[in-house]
Design a protein around this motif. Structure first.
Motif, short mmCIF file in Angstrom:
data_model
loop_
_atom_site.label_atom_id
_atom_site.label_comp_id
_atom_site.label_asym_id
_atom_site.label_seq_id
_atom_site.Cartn_x
_atom_site.Cartn_y
_atom_site.Cartn_z
N PRO A 159 24.84 16.74 -37.10
CA PRO A 159 25.82 17.56 -36.36
C PRO A 159 25.59 17.40 -34.87
O PRO A 159 24.54 16.93 -34.44
CB PRO A 159 25.48 18.98 -36.82
N PRO A 160 26.56 17.81 -34.05
CA PRO A 160 26.32 17.81 -32.60
C PRO A 160 25.15 18.75 -32.30
O PRO A 160 24.84 19.63 -33.11
CB PRO A 160 27.62 18.35 -32.00
N HIS A 161 24.54 18.58 -31.15
CA HIS A 161 23.44 19.48 -30.80
C HIS A 161 23.95 20.91 -30.71
O HIS A 161 25.10 21.14 -30.34
CB HIS A 161 22.83 19.06 -29.46
N PRO A 162 23.10 21.88 -31.06
CA PRO A 162 23.53 23.29 -31.07
C PRO A 162 24.10 23.75 -29.74
O PRO A 162 25.00 24.54 -29.69
CB PRO A 162 22.26 24.07 -31.41
N VAL A 163 23.52 23.25 -28.65
CA VAL A 163 24.02 23.62 -27.31
C VAL A 163 23.94 22.39 -26.43
O VAL A 163 23.17 21.48 -26.69
CB VAL A 163 23.18 24.75 -26.67
N GLU A 164 24.77 22.37 -25.40
CA GLU A 164 24.65 21.29 -24.42
C GLU A 164 23.32 21.48 -23.71
O GLU A 164 23.03 22.56 -23.20
CB GLU A 164 25.78 21.37 -23.40
N ARG A 165 22.53 20.46 -23.69
CA ARG A 165 21.19 20.62 -23.14
C ARG A 165 21.15 20.28 -21.66
O ARG A 165 21.67 19.27 -21.24
CB ARG A 165 20.22 19.72 -23.90
N ASP A 166 20.49 21.14 -20.92
CA ASP A 166 20.25 20.87 -19.51
C ASP A 166 18.75 20.68 -19.36
O ASP A 166 17.98 21.63 -19.42
CB ASP A 166 20.74 22.05 -18.66
N TYR A 167 18.34 19.43 -19.20
CA TYR A 167 16.91 19.11 -19.14
C TYR A 167 16.34 19.26 -17.74
O TYR A 167 15.12 19.23 -17.57
CB TYR A 167 16.68 17.68 -19.62
N VAL A 168 17.19 19.39 -16.74
CA VAL A 168 16.72 19.38 -15.35
C VAL A 168 15.66 20.46 -15.09
O VAL A 168 14.61 20.15 -14.52
CB VAL A 168 17.91 19.48 -14.36
N PRO A 169 15.86 21.74 -15.48
CA PRO A 169 14.82 22.74 -15.22
C PRO A 169 13.48 22.38 -15.87
O PRO A 169 12.43 22.56 -15.25
CB PRO A 169 15.38 24.03 -15.82
N GLU A 170 13.53 21.87 -17.11
CA GLU A 170 12.30 21.50 -17.81
C GLU A 170 11.61 20.34 -17.08
O GLU A 170 10.39 20.35 -16.91
CB GLU A 170 12.60 21.08 -19.25
N ILE A 171 12.40 19.36 -16.67
CA ILE A 171 11.82 18.19 -15.99
C ILE A 171 11.24 18.60 -14.64
O ILE A 171 10.16 18.14 -14.26
CB ILE A 171 12.89 17.07 -15.84
N ARG A 172 11.94 19.48 -13.93
CA ARG A 172 11.43 19.95 -12.63
C ARG A 172 10.09 20.67 -12.81
O ARG A 172 9.17 20.50 -11.99
CB ARG A 172 12.45 20.89 -11.98
N ARG A 173 9.99 21.49 -13.86
CA ARG A 173 8.74 22.21 -14.11
C ARG A 173 7.60 21.22 -14.41
O ARG A 173 6.50 21.36 -13.88
CB ARG A 173 8.91 23.21 -15.26
N GLU A 174 7.90 20.22 -15.25
CA GLU A 174 6.89 19.20 -15.58
C GLU A 174 6.49 18.42 -14.33
O GLU A 174 5.31 18.12 -14.14
CB GLU A 174 7.44 18.23 -16.63
N LEU A 175 7.46 18.10 -13.49
CA LEU A 175 7.18 17.35 -12.26
C LEU A 175 6.29 18.16 -11.32
O LEU A 175 5.36 17.62 -10.71
CB LEU A 175 8.50 16.97 -11.57
N ALA A 176 6.57 19.47 -11.22
CA ALA A 176 5.76 20.34 -10.35
C ALA A 176 4.31 20.38 -10.85
O ALA A 176 3.37 20.30 -10.05
CB ALA A 176 6.35 21.75 -10.32
N LEU A 177 4.14 20.48 -12.18
CA LEU A 177 2.78 20.48 -12.75
C LEU A 177 2.08 19.15 -12.47
O LEU A 177 0.91 19.12 -12.11
CB LEU A 177 2.85 20.70 -14.28
N PHE A 178 2.82 18.07 -12.62
CA PHE A 178 2.26 16.74 -12.40
C PHE A 178 1.84 16.56 -10.93
O PHE A 178 0.78 16.03 -10.64
CB PHE A 178 3.27 15.66 -12.79
N GLN A 179 2.68 17.04 -10.01
CA GLN A 179 2.36 16.90 -8.59
C GLN A 179 1.14 17.73 -8.20
O GLN A 179 0.32 17.30 -7.39
CB GLN A 179 3.58 17.28 -7.74
N ARG A 180 1.01 18.94 -8.80
CA ARG A 180 -0.18 19.76 -8.55
C ARG A 180 -1.42 19.04 -9.06
O ARG A 180 -2.46 18.99 -8.41
CB ARG A 180 -0.05 21.13 -9.24
N TRP A 181 -1.30 18.45 -10.25
CA TRP A 181 -2.42 17.72 -10.85
C TRP A 181 -2.77 16.49 -10.01
O TRP A 181 -3.93 16.15 -9.83
CB TRP A 181 -2.04 17.32 -12.28
N ALA A 182 -1.73 15.82 -9.47
CA ALA A 182 -1.93 14.61 -8.66
C ALA A 182 -2.76 14.91 -7.41
O ALA A 182 -3.58 14.09 -7.00
CB ALA A 182 -0.59 14.01 -8.29
N LYS A 183 -2.55 16.08 -6.82
CA LYS A 183 -3.30 16.44 -5.61
C LYS A 183 -4.78 16.64 -5.92
O LYS A 183 -5.63 16.38 -5.09
CB LYS A 183 -2.72 17.72 -5.00
N LYS A 184 -5.07 17.09 -7.16
CA LYS A 184 -6.47 17.33 -7.54
C LYS A 184 -7.20 16.02 -7.84
O LYS A 184 -8.39 15.93 -7.65
CB LYS A 184 -6.53 18.23 -8.78
#
Length: 200
Positions: A159-184
């Protein structure tokens, strides 16, 4: 280890009957492997993907065979492990995860170790965004390749996905975590960045 998919791919390339001794030579295997190759080819024949002739085995020209050929070609073009991705259990895992915006391993009715293996492969292949490790939570990207795997093995339309997915907020959160880790750990960050650049 040679699998039925390896043999199937070779048969597709040849597009004419191939004898088992020829397959053994191509895969550089001893004649003691004759019976093992024969059993793999019989398995392909039982699934309607190959046929046995007097000259050897050859691919059956059917819609199902063409679909498998497309799946294998996609895997080869994108350096994906088709022997793991193209299985009935993986198709079941994808089908169960597909129906949810986010899923946890407890929602997939499969062995825990199997789910861990499959989610790891899906993530490394770029089809899955991992949101949490413990407890595991992930989002499956709605890729046509995944849909085709499920349709091939289970003969059902997803079936089609239950909802239209917006991945941008999730990706932004992951990117922020990665950038914090990169500084360490600047050195490790550079190593990962170079590895991804080479892969791209």
């Amino acid at each position: 280890m040679v699998t039925s998919y390896h043999l199937y791919e070779f048969l597709c390339q040849k597009q004419s009957p191939v004898s088992i001794p020829e397959l053994l030579r191509n895969f550089q295997k001893p004649s003691t492997q004759y019976h093992a190759f024969y059993q793999l080819l019989l398995g392909l024949a039982r699934r309607g993907l190959a046929t046995r002739t007097n000259a050897g085995f050859q691919v059956v020209l059917s819609t199902r065979a063409q679909t498998l050929n497309r799946l294998i070609r996609f895997c080869l073009a994108n350096d994906l492990p088709y022997n793991v991705l193209l299985t009935r259990e993986m198709a079941l895992c994808i089908a169960q995860a597909w129906r949810r915006k986010r899923f946890s391993t407890s929602e997939l009715h499969l062995n825990g170790r199997t789910v861990a293996k499959y989610t790891d492969i899906l993530q490394r292949s770029g089809f899955l965004l991992v949101l949490k490790r413990k407890p595991f939570q992930g989002m499956l990207f709605p890729h046509p390749f995944l849909r085709l795997i499920v349709e091939f093995f289970h003969k059902v339309k997803l079936p089609p996905h239950p909802v239209e997915r917006d991945y941008v907020p999730e990706i932004r959160r992951e990117l922020a975590l990665f950038q914090r880790w990169a500084k360490k750990n600047e050195r490790r960050y550079r190593e990962i960045l170079e590895a991804y650049q080479l892969r791209f």
